[in-house]
Design a protein around this motif. Structure first.
Motif, PDB file in Angstrom:
ATOM      1  N   LEU A  78       8.614   3.678  -1.894  1.00  9.09           N
ATOM      2  CA  LEU A  78       7.706   2.802  -2.800  1.00  9.09           C
ATOM      3  C   LEU A  78       6.966   1.918  -2.105  1.00  9.09           C
ATOM      4  O   LEU A  78       5.659   2.008  -2.431  1.00  9.09           O
ATOM      5  CB  LEU A  78       8.819   2.394  -3.964  1.00  9.09           C
ATOM      6  N   TRP A  79       7.307   1.210  -1.257  1.00 11.29           N
ATOM      7  CA  TRP A  79       6.649   0.232  -0.703  1.00 11.29           C
ATOM      8  C   TRP A  79       5.655   0.513   0.124  1.00 11.29           C
ATOM      9  O   TRP A  79       4.617   0.045   0.065  1.00 11.29           O
ATOM     10  CB  TRP A  79       7.327  -0.923  -0.024  1.00 11.29           C
ATOM     11  N   ASN A  80       5.650   1.512   1.020  1.00 13.10           N
ATOM     12  CA  ASN A  80       4.650   2.193   1.731  1.00 13.10           C
ATOM     13  C   ASN A  80       3.651   2.822   1.250  1.00 13.10           C
ATOM     14  O   ASN A  80       2.750   3.268   1.670  1.00 13.10           O
ATOM     15  CB  ASN A  80       5.146   2.687   3.318  1.00 13.10           C
ATOM     16  N   ARG A  81       4.124   3.344  -0.056  1.00 12.81           N
ATOM     17  CA  ARG A  81       2.966   4.073  -1.172  1.00 12.81           C
ATOM     18  C   ARG A  81       2.038   2.808  -1.743  1.00 12.81           C
ATOM     19  O   ARG A  81       0.924   3.242  -2.060  1.00 12.81           O
ATOM     20  CB  ARG A  81       3.715   4.755  -1.868  1.00 12.81           C
ATOM     21  N   LEU A  82       2.557   1.787  -1.789  1.00 13.58           N
ATOM     22  CA  LEU A  82       1.775   0.663  -2.731  1.00 13.58           C
ATOM     23  C   LEU A  82       1.058  -0.345  -1.790  1.00 13.58           C
ATOM     24  O   LEU A  82      -0.185  -0.815  -1.585  1.00 13.58           O
ATOM     25  CB  LEU A  82       2.689  -0.116  -3.686  1.00 13.58           C
ATOM     26  N   LEU A  83       2.033  -0.708  -0.834  1.00 13.16           N
ATOM     27  CA  LEU A  83       1.440  -1.940   0.142  1.00 13.16           C
ATOM     28  C   LEU A  83       0.577  -1.333   1.388  1.00 13.16           C
ATOM     29  O   LEU A  83      -0.284  -1.847   1.781  1.00 13.16           O
ATOM     30  CB  LEU A  83       2.914  -2.910   0.477  1.00 13.16           C
ATOM     31  N   GLY A  84       1.152  -0.279   1.658  1.00 15.43           N
ATOM     32  CA  GLY A  84       0.293   0.339   2.850  1.00 15.43           C
ATOM     33  C   GLY A  84      -1.071   0.647   2.414  1.00 15.43           C
ATOM     34  O   GLY A  84      -1.956   0.216   3.182  1.00 15.43           O
ATOM     35  N   PRO A  85      -1.361   1.445   1.161  1.00 15.14           N
ATOM     36  CA  PRO A  85      -2.645   1.632   0.857  1.00 15.14           C
ATOM     37  C   PRO A  85      -3.528   0.425   0.606  1.00 15.14           C
ATOM     38  O   PRO A  85      -4.725   0.503   0.836  1.00 15.14           O
ATOM     39  CB  PRO A  85      -2.424   2.693  -0.353  1.00 15.14           C
ATOM     40  N   LEU A  86      -2.684  -0.472  -0.046  1.00 10.30           N
ATOM     41  CA  LEU A  86      -3.709  -1.848  -0.183  1.00 10.30           C
ATOM     42  C   LEU A  86      -4.065  -2.398   1.103  1.00 10.30           C
ATOM     43  O   LEU A  86      -5.476  -2.671   1.178  1.00 10.30           O
ATOM     44  CB  LEU A  86      -2.973  -3.010  -0.834  1.00 10.30           C
ATOM     45  N   MET A  87      -3.485  -2.465   2.107  1.00 11.82           N
ATOM     46  CA  MET A  87      -3.726  -3.050   3.401  1.00 11.82           C
ATOM     47  C   MET A  87      -4.815  -2.346   3.924  1.00 11.82           C
ATOM     48  O   MET A  87      -5.446  -2.536   4.770  1.00 11.82           O
ATOM     49  CB  MET A  87      -2.493  -3.417   4.249  1.00 11.82           C
ATOM     50  N   ASP A  88      -4.354  -0.923   4.042  1.00 12.25           N
ATOM     51  CA  ASP A  88      -5.361   0.131   4.744  1.00 12.25           C
ATOM     52  C   ASP A  88      -6.727   0.074   4.098  1.00 12.25           C
ATOM     53  O   ASP A  88      -7.701   0.283   4.581  1.00 12.25           O
ATOM     54  CB  ASP A  88      -4.911   1.340   4.621  1.00 12.25           C
ATOM     55  N   CYS A  89      -6.783  -0.438   2.630  1.00 10.84           N
ATOM     56  CA  CYS A  89      -8.168  -0.472   1.926  1.00 10.84           C
ATOM     57  C   CYS A  89      -9.248  -1.370   2.672  1.00 10.84           C
ATOM     58  O   CYS A  89     -10.309  -1.118   2.946  1.00 10.84           O
ATOM     59  CB  CYS A  89      -7.983  -0.805   0.474  1.00 10.84           C
ATOM     60  N   PHE A  90      -8.714  -2.440   3.091  1.00 14.96           N
ATOM     61  CA  PHE A  90      -9.217  -3.745   3.615  1.00 14.96           C
ATOM     62  C   PHE A  90      -9.550  -3.128   5.098  1.00 14.96           C
ATOM     63  O   PHE A  90     -10.681  -3.600   5.450  1.00 14.96           O
ATOM     64  CB  PHE A  90      -8.434  -5.086   3.733  1.00 14.96           C
TER      65      PHE A  90
END
Length: 239
Positions: free
Chosen positions: A207-219
């Motif tokens: 769950l967390w690396n599906r949500l937090l990972g993409p957000l950080m990668d967007c930057f």
């Protein structure tokens, strides 16, 4: 044999799936739209994956492999597969086979007019939590990239190799393949494909690396977009 499409299959602790990958692809080779081969990329597996990969490559035509010295992550495995591809087209599929190689035949007709064709899992066979987290992550990514993709994480794609090999490397790359092609002024399209439940092995993303990972990668993507160099040679001297 001369191949047209190389399908990259990243592997990390997938010993329970690899023999099925061999069987499914041997069946697919007989009906493939173009001559196709498989390139396993073993991402530092700690189980018997490498042993099985070498057995498969030794006995079945159309299978090759590279193996990392240590675990580097899915994005590194995909990028390495792109870099080692020698055919004009490169594909990607996960070793869990929640998508089927048969659907490369669904994607292939579009590659004549596009530089990346990605599947869209319109009827995903995953848990509610997994589907919801992926939906949220896709909305976040679309807001940053404007790539128009509903399912950029779909593990079934065909890309023109010259475009794929120009993609710069960073962690989380696998979520941004359409956007990275668009940075090169390439054309992308998504096509509905089938999706199946995982029947062996375990998922590598929670769950967390599906949500937090993409957000950080967007930057990271926005930084790269602002710094990205894209040029076109209009003329050069004769050799």
């Amino acid at each position: 044999m001369s191949y047209t499409l190389t399908v990259v299959v990243p592997v990390y602790n997938e010993e329970d799936n690899l023999l099925r990958v061999e069987q499914v692809f041997n069946d697919y080779f007989k009906i493939a739209a173009v001559p196709t081969q498989v390139l396993f990329v073993n991402d530092g597996s700690k189980d018997k994956s490498q042993e099985l990969i070498e057995i498969i490559c030794a006995r079945s035509k159309g299978f090759e492999f590279i193996s990392f010295a240590k675990n580097c992550g899915l994005s590194a495995a995909i990028k390495a597969g792109f870099d080692y591809t020698k055919t004009s087209l490169v594909g990607y599929i996960d070793s869990d086979l929640q998508t089927t190689p048969e659907d490369f035949n669904v994607l292939y007709p579009y590659i004549k007019d596009y530089d990346l064709v990605t599947g869209h899992r319109a009827d995903r066979k995953d848990s509610f939590v997994k589907n919801m987290s992926s939906t949220i992550a896709n909305k976040i990514r679309r807001a940053f990239t404007n790539d128009g993709m509903d399912d950029t994480g779909c593990p079934l794609k065909i890309i023109k190799t010259d475009y794929a090999q120009r993609i710069p490397m960073f962690r989380g790359l696998h979520r941004f393949l359409p956007a990275m092609i668009m940075l090169q002024n390439g054309k992308t399209v998504q096509v509905p494909i089938r999706h199946f439940p995982r029947i062996a092995g375990t998922a590598k993303f929670g769950l967390w690396n599906r949500l937090l990972g993409p957000l950080m990668d967007c930057f990271a993507y926005l930084w790269m977009k602002n710094k990205y160099i894209n040029y076109e040679v209009a003329k050069k001297s004769d050799a």
